[in-house]
Design an enzyme around this catalytic site. Structure first.
Site, PDB file in Angstrom:
ATOM      1  N   LYS A  21      53.620  13.178  21.440  1.00 31.00           N
ATOM      2  CA  LYS A  21      53.608  11.178  21.162  1.00 31.00           C
ATOM      3  C   LYS A  21      54.297  11.659  19.508  1.00 31.00           C
ATOM      4  O   LYS A  21      54.701  11.105  19.657  1.00 31.00           O
ATOM      5  CB  LYS A  21      52.194  10.855  21.089  1.00 31.00           C
ATOM      6  CG  LYS A  21      51.264  10.334  22.193  1.00 31.00           C
ATOM      7  CD  LYS A  21      52.085   9.569  23.002  1.00 31.00           C
ATOM      8  CE  LYS A  21      51.288   9.557  24.318  1.00 31.00           C
ATOM      9  NZ  LYS A  21      50.161  10.131  24.677  1.00 31.00           N
ATOM     10  N   TRP A  81      41.724   5.787  26.218  1.00 30.74           N
ATOM     11  CA  TRP A  81      41.183   7.753  25.451  1.00 30.74           C
ATOM     12  C   TRP A  81      40.188   8.134  24.881  1.00 30.74           C
ATOM     13  O   TRP A  81      39.738   8.685  25.507  1.00 30.74           O
ATOM     14  CB  TRP A  81      42.577   7.625  24.803  1.00 30.74           C
ATOM     15  CG  TRP A  81      44.042   7.502  25.705  1.00 30.74           C
ATOM     16  CD1 TRP A  81      44.965   6.965  25.045  1.00 30.74           C
ATOM     17  CD2 TRP A  81      44.841   7.751  26.750  1.00 30.74           C
ATOM     18  NE1 TRP A  81      45.724   6.354  25.678  1.00 30.74           N
ATOM     19  CE2 TRP A  81      45.785   7.734  26.358  1.00 30.74           C
ATOM     20  CE3 TRP A  81      44.284   9.382  27.462  1.00 30.74           C
ATOM     21  CZ2 TRP A  81      46.685   8.355  27.493  1.00 30.74           C
ATOM     22  CZ3 TRP A  81      45.088   9.743  29.034  1.00 30.74           C
ATOM     23  CH2 TRP A  81      46.186   8.492  28.852  1.00 30.74           C
ATOM     24  N   ASP A  84      40.702  12.262  17.630  1.00 29.92           N
ATOM     25  CA  ASP A  84      41.888  12.224  18.934  1.00 29.92           C
ATOM     26  C   ASP A  84      43.085  11.770  17.884  1.00 29.92           C
ATOM     27  O   ASP A  84      43.749  10.587  17.494  1.00 29.92           O
ATOM     28  CB  ASP A  84      41.733  11.529  19.869  1.00 29.92           C
ATOM     29  CG  ASP A  84      42.897  11.608  21.195  1.00 29.92           C
ATOM     30  OD1 ASP A  84      44.117  11.971  20.843  1.00 29.92           O
ATOM     31  OD2 ASP A  84      42.656  10.638  22.143  1.00 29.92           O
TER      32      ASP A  84
END
Ligand SMILES: *Cc1c(COP(=O)(O)O)cnc(C)c1O
Length: 354
Positions: free
Chosen positions: A191, A100, A167
């Site tokens: 998530k 990511w 993030d």
């Protein structure tokens, strides 16, 4: 039979939330209308959006501290470019802790110079780099708090005066942090907060409006702040369900309460991984994620047996990501401690068999 859902994302949500969300799709609070067919400008939905935004700030301890909460579309992946679009004038620093981070770096490079300050790529991202020097002339420093794929998590965040962007897709609302150290936090809902379709952005208003480029309205955080996160039609179902999850978390006692449970779950699985010779952990011990536990089976001949035992016990979603292999047990907020207990029992039974 309800399964033990260890899926990495989209993930398990609290059962009460699921039931209430399902009910609202049929009829929202006795209104005679479905949640997904009413106007997003209706009183009922405006109240839902306001509550979701307020709960997010309240749970993070950021109420009245100059932050705005937004529920936007496009996933965390859109934020990889949005962050740079809104904040990157000359140079930004990124710590590369996995897939990511790499995607975030790729997008940011479209807008300016990106300095990769530290990386754990040489060890397939099984640890969190530490002790790196942060250049002083950065527009911001970007971190990924929890590396969903590799199972590592930042425990100590760097002390710096440079705006911190993080993030937090896979560990937001899971542990207590001083969230006021961050200037921009983003997290895809699916998530640890809700269904796919919305991304939470929590941004300190004062860091915006400083870049010289023109920003298209939809990509400009200030547009969305100015319109109370209702510039265009918001993803009403995802926002409503996220709001319910945040309310569930608040009723439970907030982040402090869930952190205690998350710690118990993590201790349970990691102590089994460490004591059981049939398994070995992937991530370095000190950097282990409390959300995603990554591990391998040391004796490949036992893999089939283990998979079959898991299947029989109703364990879902523990296959590792293709870039790591092995197994990954994701233990997001809504996963009960008992589910981890079931998995650990199977792991120790396998040891007795093997
Ligand atoms: C899943 C994930 C993403 C991507 O989220 P999308 O909403 O699918 O774009 C980004 N960052 C992290 C840490 C993730 O776990």
């Amino acid at each position: 039979m309800k399964k033990h859902n260890f899926s990495a994302g989209p993930c398990i949500l609290p059962e009460v939330v699921m039931k209430q969300a399902a009910k609202a799709v049929v009829e929202l609070d006795g209104s005679g209308l479905s949640l997904i067919e009413i106007s997003h400008r209706s009183k009922a939905f405006v109240a839902i959006m306001e509550k979701a935004r307020a709960l997010a700030l309240e749970l993070l301890g950021l109420e009245g501290k100059g932050y705005s909460a937004l529920f936007l579309q496009g996933g965390a992946s859109s934020q990889f470019l949005n962050v740079a679009y809104n904040l990157l004038e000359k140079r930004a620093g990124y710590v590369n802790t996995g897939t990511w981070s790499l995607k975030a770096i790729k997008e940011a490079r479209l807008f300016g110079e990106v300095v990769e300050i530290a990386s754990s790529q040489e060890d397939n991202f099984n640890y969190i780099p530490k002790g790196y020097t942060i250049p002083e002339d950065l527009d911001y420093l970007h971190l990924t708090s929890n590396n969903t794929i590799f199972g590592t998590q930042i425990k100590n965040f760097p002390e710096t005066d440079i705006p911190l962007v993080c993030d937090m897709s896979s560990d937001i609302f899971s542990r207590q942090l001083d969230f006021s150290k961050f200037d921009l936090i983003y997290a895809g809902a699916q998530k640890n907060m809700g269904p796919a379709g919305t991304t939470l952005i929590v941004v300190k208003d004062a860091i915006l409006g400083k870049v010289s480029r023109k920003i298209p309205s939809m990509l400009d955080y200030q547009t969305h702040i100015g319109k109370d996160s209702m510039f265009n039609t918001p993803p009403v179902f995802a926002v409503y369900t996220s709001m319910l999850t945040l309310q569930w978390l608040k009723d439970l006692g907030g982040i402090a309460a869930i952190e205690e449970i998350n710690e118990k779950k993590a201790k349970l699985i990691y102590s089994e991984i460490d004591l059981n010779p049939v398994f070995s952990g992937f991530a370095k011990k000190e950097d282990r994620s409390f959300m995603n536990a990554t591990f391998n089976i040391t004796d490949d001949t036992l893999k089939e047996v283990f998979d079959e035992m898991c299947k029989e016990a109703g364990i879902n979603g523990i296959n590792g990501h293709r870039s790591v292999g092995g197994y990954r047990a994701s233990m997001y907020n809504a996963l009960p401690l008992e589910s981890v207990g079931v998995l650990v029992d199977i792991m120790s039974e396998l040891e007795r068999k093997g």
